[in-house]
Design an enzyme around this catalytic site. Structure first.
Site, PDB file in Angstrom:
ATOM      1  N   GLU A 207       3.938   7.749  15.217  1.00 14.52           N
ATOM      2  CA  GLU A 207       5.315   8.103  14.847  1.00 14.52           C
ATOM      3  C   GLU A 207       5.301   8.353  13.352  1.00 14.52           C
ATOM      4  O   GLU A 207       5.358   7.409  12.560  1.00 14.52           O
ATOM      5  CB  GLU A 207       6.267   6.953  15.218  1.00 14.52           C
ATOM      6  CG  GLU A 207       6.420   6.716  16.708  1.00 14.52           C
ATOM      7  CD  GLU A 207       7.340   7.733  17.391  1.00 14.52           C
ATOM      8  OE1 GLU A 207       8.128   8.393  16.689  1.00 14.52           O
ATOM      9  OE2 GLU A 207       7.252   7.874  18.618  1.00 14.52           O
ATOM     10  N   CYS A 241      12.982   8.391   8.382  1.00 14.31           N
ATOM     11  CA  CYS A 241      11.969   9.387   8.773  1.00 14.31           C
ATOM     12  C   CYS A 241      12.594  10.690   9.237  1.00 14.31           C
ATOM     13  O   CYS A 241      12.006  11.750   9.082  1.00 14.31           O
ATOM     14  CB  CYS A 241      11.080   8.819   9.862  1.00 14.31           C
ATOM     15  SG  CYS A 241      12.006   8.207  11.273  1.00 14.31           S
TER      16      CYS A 241
HETATM   17  P1  NAD Z   1       2.803   3.782   5.392  1.00 16.19           P
HETATM   18  O1  NAD Z   1       2.040   4.752   6.192  1.00 16.19           O
HETATM   19  O2  NAD Z   1       2.512   3.646   3.952  1.00 16.19           O
HETATM   20  O3  NAD Z   1       2.681   2.303   6.003  1.00 16.19           O
HETATM   21  C1  NAD Z   1       2.898   2.015   7.360  1.00 16.19           C
HETATM   22  C2  NAD Z   1       2.040   0.829   7.783  1.00 16.19           C
HETATM   23  O4  NAD Z   1       0.661   1.183   7.630  1.00 16.19           O
HETATM   24  C3  NAD Z   1       2.265  -0.443   6.971  1.00 16.19           C
HETATM   25  O5  NAD Z   1       2.286  -1.532   7.852  1.00 16.19           O
HETATM   26  C4  NAD Z   1       1.078  -0.490   6.036  1.00 16.19           C
HETATM   27  O6  NAD Z   1       0.663  -1.802   5.735  1.00 16.19           O
HETATM   28  C5  NAD Z   1      -0.007   0.208   6.833  1.00 16.19           C
HETATM   29  N1  NAD Z   1      -0.965   0.927   5.967  1.00 16.19           N
HETATM   30  C6  NAD Z   1      -0.700   1.504   4.765  1.00 16.19           C
HETATM   31  N2  NAD Z   1      -1.802   2.078   4.261  1.00 16.19           N
HETATM   32  C7  NAD Z   1      -2.792   1.858   5.167  1.00 16.19           C
HETATM   33  C8  NAD Z   1      -4.187   2.189   5.220  1.00 16.19           C
HETATM   34  N3  NAD Z   1      -4.763   2.876   4.228  1.00 16.19           N
HETATM   35  N4  NAD Z   1      -4.899   1.804   6.296  1.00 16.19           N
HETATM   36  C9  NAD Z   1      -4.314   1.133   7.299  1.00 16.19           C
HETATM   37  N5  NAD Z   1      -3.005   0.770   7.309  1.00 16.19           N
HETATM   38  C10 NAD Z   1      -2.255   1.115   6.251  1.00 16.19           C
HETATM   39  O7  NAD Z   1       4.334   4.165   5.662  1.00 16.19           O
HETATM   40  P2  NAD Z   1       5.618   3.511   5.040  1.00 16.19           P
HETATM   41  O8  NAD Z   1       5.658   3.853   3.580  1.00 16.19           O
HETATM   42  O9  NAD Z   1       5.747   2.085   5.439  1.00 16.19           O
HETATM   43  O10 NAD Z   1       6.773   4.327   5.813  1.00 16.19           O
HETATM   44  C11 NAD Z   1       7.211   5.567   5.381  1.00 16.19           C
HETATM   45  C12 NAD Z   1       6.657   6.693   6.232  1.00 16.19           C
HETATM   46  O11 NAD Z   1       6.829   6.395   7.604  1.00 16.19           O
HETATM   47  C13 NAD Z   1       7.403   7.993   6.022  1.00 16.19           C
HETATM   48  O12 NAD Z   1       6.472   9.050   5.995  1.00 16.19           O
HETATM   49  C14 NAD Z   1       8.288   8.110   7.244  1.00 16.19           C
HETATM   50  O13 NAD Z   1       8.640   9.427   7.583  1.00 16.19           O
HETATM   51  C15 NAD Z   1       7.449   7.472   8.294  1.00 16.19           C
HETATM   52  N6  NAD Z   1       8.276   6.931   9.361  1.00 16.19           N
HETATM   53  C16 NAD Z   1       8.224   7.498  10.589  1.00 16.19           C
HETATM   54  C17 NAD Z   1       9.042   7.015  11.600  1.00 16.19           C
HETATM   55  C18 NAD Z   1       9.045   7.600  12.983  1.00 16.19           C
HETATM   56  O14 NAD Z   1       9.643   6.989  13.861  1.00 16.19           O
HETATM   57  N7  NAD Z   1       8.413   8.734  13.225  1.00 16.19           N
HETATM   58  C19 NAD Z   1       9.881   5.942  11.352  1.00 16.19           C
HETATM   59  C20 NAD Z   1       9.880   5.376  10.081  1.00 16.19           C
HETATM   60  C21 NAD Z   1       9.062   5.871   9.091  1.00 16.19           C
END
Ligand code: NAD
Length: 456
Positions: A207, A241
């Site tokens: 997602e 998002c």
């Molecule tokens: P992110 O990708 O930075 O982090 C998400 C999760 O991944 C966190 O739990 C984090 O600890 C983990 N993570 C971060 N870097 C990682 C790595 N290198 N390796 C493994 N795990 C890692 O995202 P965010 O900043 O928490 O959220 C914002 C993003 O999420 C935006 O792009 C938004 O559009 C998207 N989003 C999508 C939806 C959806 O339903 N499609 C919903 C909410 C947010």
């Protein structure tokens, strides 16, 4: 960590989670625990990024409770083997789809709706009969701690557990072998997740996000559009998002629309949105600085105020940024709204084709043909005609991205299906056994061709 996972695998293999009454017992206990913690949820989100109780209720708490109610009410129906019309070619038979849990599921959640986006997948994974390891976001410490407590109070660790931590924890978890991975977050991290899943051929839901456009033509009631757009863009301070990332509006109505946008922003958040109890903060300094940088060398026509020490960025309007500007390069994920214009439909195509397939698209128009053409022409996860965000709220609509904005979908029964393997089964009758398929095949081919033509 590997102990917990092997204990979860052992627990799953004990077959306990295959019983519907067992799953129901835990879903009901989870609901009770969450209801007891209602005020704590509001407090946690308020401490994490000053999210108002109202927004927390309609976009997190209320949705979690409704997903729990839905799962509790429908679990028996959803998990019953579904009888399917059999093919005449396998006559006599009765055919079924069995819903089978995958096993041990990893859920990695983001910070922007930290309560909902951790618990909704967890609820459906448990409903489908899996065990769960949840990794909530490290950026919303209060909510993540609360999630850990809630889960610990309801589930033994070998059934469901929350493991808090940042990238290192996530990386360590991803190195394990899972039966399913459900990830919500950014596109770059989504790619890392997909690679980790590929190593063990683990099925995965991603997602993700993207630059979701909002197209406005000149057949609309501009005042109503401005009101709906201000709500959808600045809800959660734009950290959604499916927030409209930028506007593409018919050039001749742009100036009138900007006037109305300013009026609606003032109505919603007052002269000083920093003082408004309804306007949240940016999640952390890193993201605040990222957003402030987007405002450099660009035509800010409203707002543009910020206070780095408080992670505050005001609702901001940007006039006609170039597609090469920083603000148009990546998903904004904050309260900054660029306004682009079009004269012809080719102009719209030129802008949208500049980006990967987005998670959402919004069209404001009363021109049926324009709306129809737009929906057919562009690929995106989902959207709304004449409003924003609200497609997220209907659990009968699958929610998910396409292309770079993700793969797979969930919400309501689609969530249950996401965490279930559909096992196709044919039960063959023994009272008849036509000889047609058996050797020797001599002189049978013509007859089989006719049967295929009629029934296959
Ligand atoms: P992110 O990708 O930075 O982090 C998400 C999760 O991944 C966190 O739990 C984090 O600890 C983990 N993570 C971060 N870097 C990682 C790595 N290198 N390796 C493994 N795990 C890692 O995202 P965010 O900043 O928490 O959220 C914002 C993003 O999420 C935006 O792009 C938004 O559009 C998207 N989003 C999508 C939806 C959806 O339903 N499609 C919903 C909410 C947010």
């Amino acid at each position: 960590m590997s102990n917990i996972i092997s204990e979860q695998k052992t627990f799953f293999n004990s077959q306990k989670t295959k019983t519907i009454t067992f799953r129901l017992q835990y879903l009901k206990a989870l609901k009770n625990e969450i209801l007891l913690k209602e005020q704590a949820v509001y407090d946690a989100l308020q401490h994490d990024f000053k999210k108002s109780e109202f927004e927390t209720f309609i976009s997190e708490f209320g949705l979690v409770i409704s997903q729990l109610n839905l799962a509790i009410k429908n679990l028996k129906k959803w998990s019953k083997p579904k009888r399917i019309t059999p093919s005449i070619l396998s006559f006599p038979s009765t055919d079924y789809i069995y819903k089978e849990p995958y096993g041990t599921v990893l859920i990695i959640a983001p910070w922007n709706y930290p309560f909902l986006l951790a618990l909704e997948p967890l609820i459906m994974a448990i409903a489908a009969g899996n065990t769960v390891v949840l990794k909530p976001s490290e950026l919303t410490k209060n909510t993540s701690q609360l999630l850990t407590d809630i889960i610990k109070n309801v589930f033994p660790d070998n059934y469901a557990v929350s493991i808090e931590g940042g990238i290192e924890t996530s990386t360590e978890l991803l190195a394990q072998k899972w039966d399913y991975i459900f990830f919500t977050g950014s596109v770059p991290v989504g790619k890392i997740i997909a690679q980790a899943a590929a190593k063990h051929v683990t099925p995965v839901t991603l997602e993700l996000g993207g630059k979701s456009p909002c197209i406005i033509d000149d057949t609309v009631n501009l005042k109503l559009v401005a009101k709906r757009l201000v709500w959808g863009k600045f809800f959660n301070a734009g950290q959604t998002c499916i927030a409209p990332d930028y506007i593409i509006i018919k050039a001749k109505i742009k100036n009138d629309f900007i006037k109305l946008l300013k009026i609606e922003i003032l109505k919603a958040y007052g002269e000083n949105p920093k003082e408004s109890a309804d306007f949240p903060r940016i999640i952390n300094t890193k993201n605040t600085v990222r957003l402030i940088k987007l405002l450099e060398d660009i035509d800010v026509i409203f707002g543009g105020d910020f206070d780095e020490s408080e992670n505050y960025v005001s609702p901001t309007l940007i006039d006609e940024p170039s597609l090469e500007s920083e603000v148009m390069k990546h998903e904004i994920f904050g309260p900054i709204l660029p306004i682009l214009t079009y004269k012809t439909n080719e102009d719209i195509e030129h802008i949208i084709s500049n980006f990967e397939k987005p998670l959402a698209c919004y069209v404001f128009s009363n021109n049926k043909n324009f709306v129809k053409e737009t929906l057919i022409k562009y690929s995106f996860g989902g959207g709304v005609i004449n409003d924003t965000l609200i497609h997220f709220g209907n659990h009968k609509l699958p929610f998910g991205g396409v292309g770079a904005s993700g793969m797979g979908a969930y919400h309501g029964k689609y969530g249950f299906d996401t965490f279930s393997h559909a096992k196709s089964i044919i039960k063959r009758g023994n009272w008849l056994d036509p000889s047609l398929r058996y050797t020797p095949y001599t002189k049978k081919l013509n007859l089989i061709k006719k049967l295929f033509k009629l029934f296959a």
